[in-house]
Scaffold this active site. Sequence first.
Site, PDB file in Angstrom:
ATOM      1  N   THR A 181       0.993  -0.861   0.002  1.00 31.39           N
ATOM      2  CA  THR A 181       0.336   0.171  -0.271  1.00 31.39           C
ATOM      3  C   THR A 181       0.970   1.309  -0.208  1.00 31.39           C
ATOM      4  O   THR A 181       1.996   1.290   0.400  1.00 31.39           O
ATOM      5  CB  THR A 181      -0.855   0.430   1.459  1.00 31.39           C
ATOM      6  OG1 THR A 181      -2.267  -1.046   1.522  1.00 31.39           O
ATOM      7  CG2 THR A 181      -1.823   0.987   1.865  1.00 31.39           C
ATOM      8  N   ARG A 209     -13.199  -7.614  -2.479  1.00 25.78           N
ATOM      9  CA  ARG A 209     -13.125  -7.752  -1.033  1.00 25.78           C
ATOM     10  C   ARG A 209     -12.412  -6.017  -1.075  1.00 25.78           C
ATOM     11  O   ARG A 209     -11.637  -5.420  -2.260  1.00 25.78           O
ATOM     12  CB  ARG A 209     -12.244  -8.261  -1.036  1.00 25.78           C
ATOM     13  CG  ARG A 209     -11.336  -7.691  -0.001  1.00 25.78           C
ATOM     14  CD  ARG A 209      -9.718  -7.247   0.429  1.00 25.78           C
ATOM     15  NE  ARG A 209      -9.322  -7.605   1.942  1.00 25.78           N
ATOM     16  CZ  ARG A 209      -7.936  -6.345   1.855  1.00 25.78           C
ATOM     17  NH1 ARG A 209      -7.549  -5.877   1.365  1.00 25.78           N
ATOM     18  NH2 ARG A 209      -7.948  -6.184   3.095  1.00 25.78           N
ATOM     19  N   VAL A 210     -12.755  -5.012  -0.513  1.00 24.42           N
ATOM     20  CA  VAL A 210     -12.616  -4.316   0.417  1.00 24.42           C
ATOM     21  C   VAL A 210     -11.619  -3.859   1.717  1.00 24.42           C
ATOM     22  O   VAL A 210     -12.113  -4.473   2.505  1.00 24.42           O
ATOM     23  CB  VAL A 210     -13.322  -2.627  -0.054  1.00 24.42           C
ATOM     24  CG1 VAL A 210     -12.712  -1.792   0.539  1.00 24.42           C
ATOM     25  CG2 VAL A 210     -13.740  -2.831  -0.696  1.00 24.42           C
ATOM     26  N   GLY A 211     -10.214  -3.328   1.691  1.00 23.41           N
ATOM     27  CA  GLY A 211      -9.206  -3.391   3.032  1.00 23.41           C
ATOM     28  C   GLY A 211      -9.583  -2.045   3.489  1.00 23.41           C
ATOM     29  O   GLY A 211     -11.242  -1.475   3.431  1.00 23.41           O
TER      30      GLY A 211
HETATM   31  N1  ASP Z   1      -3.709  -2.348   4.259  1.00 23.01           N
HETATM   32  C1  ASP Z   1      -4.063  -3.027   2.517  1.00 23.01           C
HETATM   33  C2  ASP Z   1      -5.685  -3.505   2.396  1.00 23.01           C
HETATM   34  O1  ASP Z   1      -5.503  -4.627   3.542  1.00 23.01           O
HETATM   35  C3  ASP Z   1      -2.442  -3.955   2.074  1.00 23.01           C
HETATM   36  C4  ASP Z   1      -1.963  -3.081   2.830  1.00 23.01           C
HETATM   37  O2  ASP Z   1      -1.150  -2.640   3.363  1.00 23.01           O
HETATM   38  O3  ASP Z   1      -0.264  -4.234   2.793  1.00 23.01           O
HETATM   39  O4  ASP Z   1      -6.254  -4.061   1.559  1.00 23.01           O
END
Ligand code: ASP
Length: 316
Positions: A181, A209-211
Site C-alpha cells: 500500500t 473485497r475492500v480493505g
Molecule cells: N492494507 C491493505 C489492505 O488490506 C494492504 C496493505 O497495506 O498491505 O488492502
Amino acid sequence: MSDPTISSGVVIHGGVGTLPPDRMTPELEAAYREALRESLLAGSAALQNGGSALDAAVESVKVMEDSPLFNAGRGSNFDERGVITMDASVMDGATLRAGAVAGVVETRYPVELARTVMERTEHLMLIGEGADALARVEGLQLAEPAFFHTDRRWADLQRAKEQVGARPNVLGGDPSEKSGTVGAVARDRNGHLAAATSTGGMANKTWGRVGDSPIIAAGTYAGPHCAVSCTGWGEYFIRNAVAYDVHARMEYLGVSLEEATRGVIHGKLERQVPGAGGMVAIDSEGAIALCFNTPGMYRGWIAEEGEPSVAIFGEG
Ligand code: ASP
C-alpha cells in the site's frame, strides 16, 4: 530512538510488503530508495509552492501510484480473478473533510479521485463503476487495465494461490507476497495536517473485497491532533479503527504521537496478530512516527526545505 520533529514536511510509506532479503537485489533496493525519494521531493515541492498539507500528501502518493514498484496504481496486486481493483482515501485534518474510492479499475491516480469525491460531491465514498465514471466526468486521467499490470504482481498472485489455496484473505508467513500500500501524511506551514492512502489491496483477494485503505478511521485519518496513514492486514485495521485510535489516544489520553502509534502497532495489534502492519503519522507540533511490527516498511520523511531520508528494513 524516537523519530524526529519537522515543522512542515511529509512522511510516507510504500507498504509493509517489503521483499524478503533473498529477492531484494541491490538494484531493486536502489530503485525503491529512488522512488521513495521522488515521492518525498514531490510532496515537499508542493509545500514549497505554497500548497496545503493535502496537496503534499496527494502529490507524494501519486508518485508511488505511478511507480510499478509499489502496490498502488500501476503495479497493484491482482484479485483472485486476476483483475486489478484499487482503493484510496484522503482526509483533511483542518476541516475533517474526507473522500474515498474503492474497487476502481481504470482511474490512473485513485488518490486524485478520492480527493475529487471529497471536493466535488456531497459524498464521502464512491465504489466501482460509479467511481470510475466520476473520474471520466471530472476529466481525470484514465488508463487501460493493462497499464496497471506488472509481471511481478502476476507472479505474486500465482504464489499466493499456491500458499493459501482456498483461504484468499489470510496473510501467510511472508507478507511481501500479498500486501503493500502507499500512503503519506503532511503538515503545512499553517500547521494543517492531512493524510492520503492508496492500494491495490491484498494479492488474491476475494472478488469485491475492500480493505482498510479507503476506510476513514481504519487506514486513514486526519484531525487536529495528528494525521495517520496505515499499511498491513486490512481486516485487523478496520476492526480496530487503527488510524482513528491513534488520534483518539492523543486526544483523550493526552499521550505523545510516539506513545499512541506504538501503543496501537506494538501493543493492541501485535497482541492480536504478529506482523499485522504499520503506519506513518505526524502530529500538530510536527513530531513524526514511522511505526511497524513487520520485518520492514518502505518509508521516508522530508522537512519542507530539507533532504529526503528513506529506509526499508530495521526497527519500527
Ligand atoms: N492494507 C491493505 C489492505 O488490506 C494492504 C496493505 O497495506 O498491505 O488492502
